[in-house]
Scaffold this motif. Structure first.
Motif, PDB file in Angstrom:
ATOM      1  N   ILE A 104      -0.500   8.446   3.031  1.00 52.53           N
ATOM      2  CA  ILE A 104      -0.082   7.145   3.589  1.00 52.53           C
ATOM      3  C   ILE A 104      -0.623   7.034   5.015  1.00 52.53           C
ATOM      4  O   ILE A 104      -1.208   6.026   5.416  1.00 52.53           O
ATOM      5  CB  ILE A 104       1.462   7.002   3.581  1.00 52.53           C
ATOM      6  CG1 ILE A 104       1.966   6.842   2.150  1.00 52.53           C
ATOM      7  CG2 ILE A 104       1.882   5.808   4.439  1.00 52.53           C
ATOM      8  CD1 ILE A 104       3.477   6.768   2.037  1.00 52.53           C
TER       9      ILE A 104
ATOM     10  N   ILE B 204       0.843  -1.191   0.000  1.00 54.54           N
ATOM     11  CA  ILE B 204       0.000   0.000   0.000  1.00 54.54           C
ATOM     12  C   ILE B 204       0.880   1.243   0.000  1.00 54.54           C
ATOM     13  O   ILE B 204       0.701   2.159  -0.803  1.00 54.54           O
ATOM     14  CB  ILE B 204      -0.926   0.007   1.232  1.00 54.54           C
ATOM     15  CG1 ILE B 204      -2.000  -1.056   1.071  1.00 54.54           C
ATOM     16  CG2 ILE B 204      -1.555   1.380   1.445  1.00 54.54           C
ATOM     17  CD1 ILE B 204      -2.855  -1.249   2.282  1.00 54.54           C
ATOM     18  N   VAL B 205       1.860   1.246   0.903  1.00 47.69           N
ATOM     19  CA  VAL B 205       2.737   2.405   1.021  1.00 47.69           C
ATOM     20  C   VAL B 205       3.463   2.672  -0.301  1.00 47.69           C
ATOM     21  O   VAL B 205       3.628   3.814  -0.706  1.00 47.69           O
ATOM     22  CB  VAL B 205       3.727   2.182   2.195  1.00 47.69           C
ATOM     23  CG1 VAL B 205       4.834   3.200   2.176  1.00 47.69           C
ATOM     24  CG2 VAL B 205       2.971   2.254   3.515  1.00 47.69           C
TER      25      VAL B 205
ATOM     26  N   GLY C  36      -7.713   4.952   7.590  1.00 50.55           N
ATOM     27  CA  GLY C  36      -8.814   4.225   6.972  1.00 50.55           C
ATOM     28  C   GLY C  36      -8.945   2.820   7.536  1.00 50.55           C
ATOM     29  O   GLY C  36     -10.021   2.388   7.928  1.00 50.55           O
ATOM     30  N   PHE C  37      -7.814   2.100   7.615  1.00 47.47           N
ATOM     31  CA  PHE C  37      -7.835   0.731   8.137  1.00 47.47           C
ATOM     32  C   PHE C  37      -8.182   0.712   9.629  1.00 47.47           C
ATOM     33  O   PHE C  37      -8.774  -0.229  10.124  1.00 47.47           O
ATOM     34  CB  PHE C  37      -6.481   0.050   7.908  1.00 47.47           C
ATOM     35  CG  PHE C  37      -6.352  -0.591   6.558  1.00 47.47           C
ATOM     36  CD1 PHE C  37      -6.662  -1.929   6.386  1.00 47.47           C
ATOM     37  CD2 PHE C  37      -5.929   0.139   5.460  1.00 47.47           C
ATOM     38  CE1 PHE C  37      -6.547  -2.531   5.143  1.00 47.47           C
ATOM     39  CE2 PHE C  37      -5.819  -0.453   4.215  1.00 47.47           C
ATOM     40  CZ  PHE C  37      -6.129  -1.795   4.053  1.00 47.47           C
TER      41      PHE C  37
ATOM     42  N   ARG D 214      -4.220   6.364   4.851  1.00 43.63           N
ATOM     43  CA  ARG D 214      -4.550   4.958   4.609  1.00 43.63           C
ATOM     44  C   ARG D 214      -4.602   4.190   5.921  1.00 43.63           C
ATOM     45  O   ARG D 214      -5.486   3.377   6.168  1.00 43.63           O
ATOM     46  CB  ARG D 214      -3.495   4.321   3.701  1.00 43.63           C
ATOM     47  CG  ARG D 214      -3.875   4.330   2.260  1.00 43.63           C
ATOM     48  CD  ARG D 214      -4.982   3.326   2.034  1.00 43.63           C
ATOM     49  NE  ARG D 214      -6.053   3.906   1.229  1.00 43.63           N
ATOM     50  CZ  ARG D 214      -5.989   4.054  -0.082  1.00 43.63           C
ATOM     51  NH1 ARG D 214      -4.952   3.627  -0.751  1.00 43.63           N
ATOM     52  NH2 ARG D 214      -6.970   4.607  -0.724  1.00 43.63           N
TER      53      ARG D 214
END
Ligand code: NA
Ligand code: NA
Lengths: 325, 211, 469
Positions: free
Chosen positions: C312, C67-68, C318-319, C315
């Motif tokens: 980042i 993802i990163v 978000g998780f 994200r």
């Protein structure tokens, strides 16, 4: 047997799964919400499936990459977002596949998912098909002169993706691509004349009927496919009883979508009929459209993809399933 | 507080390798600057050609891909010039050796992230390359744009490595003249730098604009 | 920390918590972020490192690192962000095009006669320059050269002359084009065009409040800012043709965004082109163009890095579902929504003492924005059912303008009011203490403006509503 009656509880360890999707809760997410609720009920809260909306976990176009990286356990995606990632599933965008009703769609999608070429395609992304969101057939909404014949589409600026877009191009329309949420403004300002969306729920969800002046109701130019997929390694790590449970819920999810789209039709169709001019094409016109916008597009698709996989076999299967043969 | 050694240029470069790297950074930033100019021309042409009814095909997608050039290529240059923002209030008031050690540690953590980014942005590129990922309408391959990310980040990682050595040297000799490190300026120094900068270039004064 | 689990790439390896308590993970990661930021780690790295750490804890190494690795490209290469360099370039070139001096001269002939006339003229000239400049510090630096000497010659108090320039500069971020409003729109996924249009009236409103407060103050302290008399109507009319280039840029940008005949990015490119041509006619050389492009590119890469660094981190948020939890907490307080909004804005004042405006917004918005939206009643709420009397989209735009105005106030307040340092840099003879003293008046004006925007949200939402109906 374990996943049988409604009362029986499935015993098992605590599991936490994340499902990546985009946008707000809507008909499109009704099935996964149902799935999450049922998993919770059936396992006494042990199997948690949390739905992350709004692209929180991943951009909609990168959900397959997220599965490959094991970032989450389930996702939704749409085939037309990235034809390069799922060339075989693009068969579902072929214009004028004879998908006459919801059940024809179910036969075709399930049959395709089970075919080795399509499941191998998902293998590359560490993914396996769970169930489709069973998008209905597309129709057009538009603004300006009401098209009476296929020729009237000539010169129109049309927002349509995949095979429908190619078909529109072959009859002389200009294809435009833009994200669904932008269509409203584009049509309002006259930068796009017509747009195709799953009928009726998407038109309604994006409020296109507020800015459109007419809609087609029997063109049935085709559809596309937005499956719900499972991370294969996560699935394999589940205990047997959970695997059985989740797979046993596929039918419920499917029926849930049938109901959700029915509800959308009940809500939007009267609204469309009241506000907009309904365009109904004659059989001759439809036949004409199919002749130029159908088979030639299928042939081109097969030719473009024949080096990647047995595109003819995939197309033949789709047609055979659609006809219920 | 650490002043700017020569009043204007916020850092000095010494050594063969740092000088080579500096040249590459300058070159990358020039490429980025030229791309901005190119995008301006292309977009303007795009508007006019659309207004006269002959839209430039793919101009939208090309300028979108061009973003990768100016979003990434100049990153190491900006690092050298201390242009990436941070909170300077505390660190710039710390006493000599302690400050340099902390700077070195911060740069080391940054380098760790940068190495992860180099490897995994390379994988991201590789993926695009293998599946033949392309733009939606005109099917322009996206891999060249995606390749720019690991390339620019590798240079940035090298810059961070040079910086770590520079801070390490200062930690050993806190009173030596700083070189090969991005010096952080106080707001007064930053303002002065900006004015000197614009004074040299003519009559404008626009350097900071960090708002 | 469980090293073997970490090496095996498993979740829960860092804090041993993972999804069993995401709020706790969120707390650890936030603390780490604060430590790194206060340690002076560059914001892009501080945000990126903590985002990575948080993701590794939640989903393990493979997922986190992929993802990163994908965020920088996927979040940067998006057509709408092509707008940023255009807006920044316009600002760098506008001074070379001689636009500032012409504006100030025109404003002087039209407004000089009111009490504090030159200061009022400076405010409105800065507001006019704001229509081509996207950056507030740049505007302050330019007007420090053009306006301060004339004000001092006319006997204006140093603190007033310096204060009005530092404050006038902040108008650049509300009146389009504005880089910071584009960034807000990207972070909260709102329409860039709507945000830019929404900034116009609040910018003008801000300028009017500045002007009025100067007039009132100069009325009671005539010696601090005398009126300038003696301009004829002929002088006034003659000052207008010089404004044609700047007006055409402003008109292009605003009508393009409002009327939709070009995208914001296209409008930005057209504007930059006009300013460039004007600058060449005005005698700019290639050398200056090259410098402007190099500086633009440096600023652009800084902003892009900041955006993906913070995304980042976003994200991870978000998780973790931390923003949801924060929003739930805010709602559970069951306090008056306006009181909560006030507390949030005060928080910005405190953070703004230490931080740069873009960094401040980028780091706070991922958590604060969903909470404010939830406070109002969610993204799909209707105006009638909402807490602030605004539907979801309106509230999102309204909060954006208020929070950007807040961040701008931080540019003129001690201890790190960058605009004040810039003015001091151009005019070292005016001590910083005098400048900060001169700011007081404008700080009061800003507080009034923000109260006005909160009480009359129509100032913000009227134009965007009109644009979409
Ligand atoms: Na502006
Ligand atoms: Na401040």
């Amino acid at each position: 047997a374990l996943a049988g009656g409604h009362s029986a509880t499935v015993e098992g360890p605590s599991v936490f799964w994340k499902l990546s999707t985009w946008g707000n809760p809507r008909a499109f997410t009704a099935g996964i919400e149902h799935l999450s609720k049922r998993l919770d009920e059936k396992t006494g809260g042990k199997f948690q499936l949390k739905i992350f909306y709004g692209g929180q976990l991943s951009k909609s176009r990168e959900n397959l990459d997220g599965l490959k990286a094991n970032a989450f356990e389930m996702a939704q995606f749409c085939n037309f977002y990235h034809p390069d990632k799922n060339p075989a599933l693009m068969v579902m965008t072929m214009p004028f596949l004879p998908l006459t009703d919801f059940d024809a769609g179910v036969r075709v999608r399930r049959g395709l998912y089970a075919h080795p070429i399509l499941s191998a395609e998902m293998d590359q992304w560490n993914a396996m098909y769970f169930e489709s969101t069973h998008l209905p057939q597309y129709e057009f909404l538009g603004r300006g002169d009401v098209p009476k014949s296929i020729d009237d589409f000539k010169g129109l600026r049309v927002r349509a993706g995949g095979g429908i877009g190619v078909a529109m191009e072959t009859i002389g329309a200009t294809r435009q691509s833009m994200p669904a949420p932008e269509v409203y403004t584009a049509m309002q300002r006259g930068t796009v004349d017509a747009a195709s969306f799953p009928y009726t729920y998407s038109h309604g969800a994006y409020k296109i009927d507020e800015v459109a002046e007419w809609f087609t109701s029997n063109l049935t130019p085709g559809t596309s496919d937005c499956p719900i997929v499972i991370n294969k390694s996560a699935f394999n790590a589940l205990p047997e009883q959970y695997k059985e449970l989740i797979m046993s819920l596929r039918d419920e999810v499917k029926e849930n979508y049938r109901e959700a789209y029915k509800k959308a039709d009940a809500k939007y169709l009267p609204q469309f009929k009241e506000r907009l001019t309904e365009v109904v094409f004659s059989d001759e016109e439809l036949a004409k459209f199919r002749e130029i916008g159908g088979q030639p597009v299928w042939d081109k698709w097969v030719a473009d993809n024949k080096d990647k996989f047995d595109a003819q076999a995939v197309l033949d299967l789709a047609v055979k399933l659609a006809k219920g043969e | 507080m650490v002043g700017s050694p020569n009043g204007i240029e916020p850092n000095i470069t010494r050594g063969v390798i740092p000088k080579i790297i500096r040249q590459i950074e300058d070159l990358f930033n020039i490429l980025a600057a030229m791309t901005i100019f190119f995008v301006m021309l292309l977009t303007t042409t795009g508007v006019f050609s659309r207004l006269i009814g002959a839209p430039l095909p793919a101009s939208l997608e090309i300028s979108e891909l061009a973003i990768a050039v100016f979003a990434f290529l100049g990153a190491a240059y900006a690092q050298r010039q201390a242009a990436h923002i941070r909170l300077e209030l505390i660190i710039s008031n710390l006493p000599g050796r302690f400050r340099w050690l902390l700077e070195m540690f911060g740069s080391f953590l940054s380098l760790c992230l940068m190495l992860v980014l180099v490897v995994y942005s390379w994988e991201f590129f590789l993926n695009a390359w293998i599946i033949g990922d392309s733009t939606y309408d005109y099917e322009i391959p996206t891999w060249p744009a995606k390749l720019l990310v690991p390339v620019a980040f590798t240079l940035w990682a090298i810059r961070l490595f040079i910086e770590i050595i520079g801070f390490g040297r200062l930690a050993l000799e806190p009173n030596a003249i700083p070189y090969n490190v991005p010096l952080t300026l106080t707001p007064e120094q930053e303002a002065r730098l900006e004015i000197l900068h614009s004074g040299a270039g003519g009559d404008g004064s626009f350097a900071a604009g960090k708002d | 920390m469980d090293i073997s689990a970490l090496i095996a790439g498993q979740p829960n390896a860092i804090f041993g918590v993972g999804y069993s308590d995401t709020s706790l993970v969120g707390a650890y990661v936030m603390i780490l972020l604060l430590v790194l930021v206060f340690m002076g780690v560059r914001v892009v790295f501080a945000a990126g490192i903590t985002g990575l750490v948080g993701l590794v804890e939640l989903i393990g190494w493979t997922g986190a690192a992929s993802i990163v690795g994908s965020v920088p490209y996927s979040k940067s290469v998006s057509f709408v962000l092509g707008l940023l360099p255009m807006f920044i370039l316009i600002g760098y070139l506008a001074f070379h095009a001689g636009m500032t001096r012409l504006l100030f001269q025109a404003a002087k002939t039209w407004l000089g006669w009111v009490p504090g006339g030159l200061a009022v003229a400076t405010v409105f000239a800065a507001a006019g320059f704001a229509a081509v400049s996207g950056a507030s510090v740049a505007t302050a630096a330019v007007f420090a050269r053009v306006a301060i000497p004339e004000m001092l010659d006319a006997g204006y108090k140093k603190s007033l002359a310096a204060g009005v320039v530092a404050a006038g500069g902040t108008l650049a971020t509300l009146i389009p084009p504005s880089a910071i409003l584009v960034i807000y729109a990207i972070i909260v996924e709102e329409s860039v065009g709507a945000l830019l249009i929404a900034g116009f009236l609040p910018g003008v409103f801000s300028a009017v409040v500045y002007g009025l407060i100067i007039i009132v103050w100069a009325k009671f302290n005539p010696e601090a800012g005398p009126a300038i008399k003696g301009f004829t109507w002929s002088d006034r009319i003659k000052s207008l043709p010089g404004l044609i280039p700047i007006m055409s840029v402003a008109v292009i940008i605003i009508t393009a965004i409002y009327g939709g005949w070009a995208t914001p990015t296209e409008a930005g490119a057209l504007g930059a082109m006009i300013v460039l041509v004007t600058a060449f006619i005005h005698g700019m050389r290639w050398r200056a163009l090259k410098d402007a492009l190099m500086e633009t590119s440096k600023l652009v890469v800084m902003i892009f890095s900041l955006i993906w660094g913070v995304l980042i981190f976003g994200r991870f948020l978000g998780f973790s579902a931390v923003p949801e939890a924060f929003a739930d907490w805010i709602l559970s307080l069951d306090a008056d929504p306006y009181l909560i909004l006030l507390c949030i804005l005060l928080g910005y004042v405190v953070l703004g003492m230490f931080m740069d405006a873009i960094g401040l917004l980028l780091l706070t918005l991922p958590v604060v924005y969903p909470a404010v939206m939830a406070l109002n009643g969610g993204p799909d709420v209707t105006a009638a059912e909402s807490a602030f009397g605004l539907n979801g989209t309106q509230a999102s735009i309204w909060f954006g303008i208020i929070v950007v105005k807040m961040a701008e106030v931080c540019l003129i307040t001690p201890p790190i009011g960058l605009n004040c340092f810039v003015v001091n840099g151009v005019r070292p003879d005016i001590p910083l203490t005098d400048i900060f003293k001169g700011i007081t008046l404008f700080f009061i004006a800003d507080v009034l403006t923000i109260i006005g925007l909160i009480m009359f949200p129509g100032i913000v939402t009227w134009l965007p509503d009109l644009m979409f109906s």
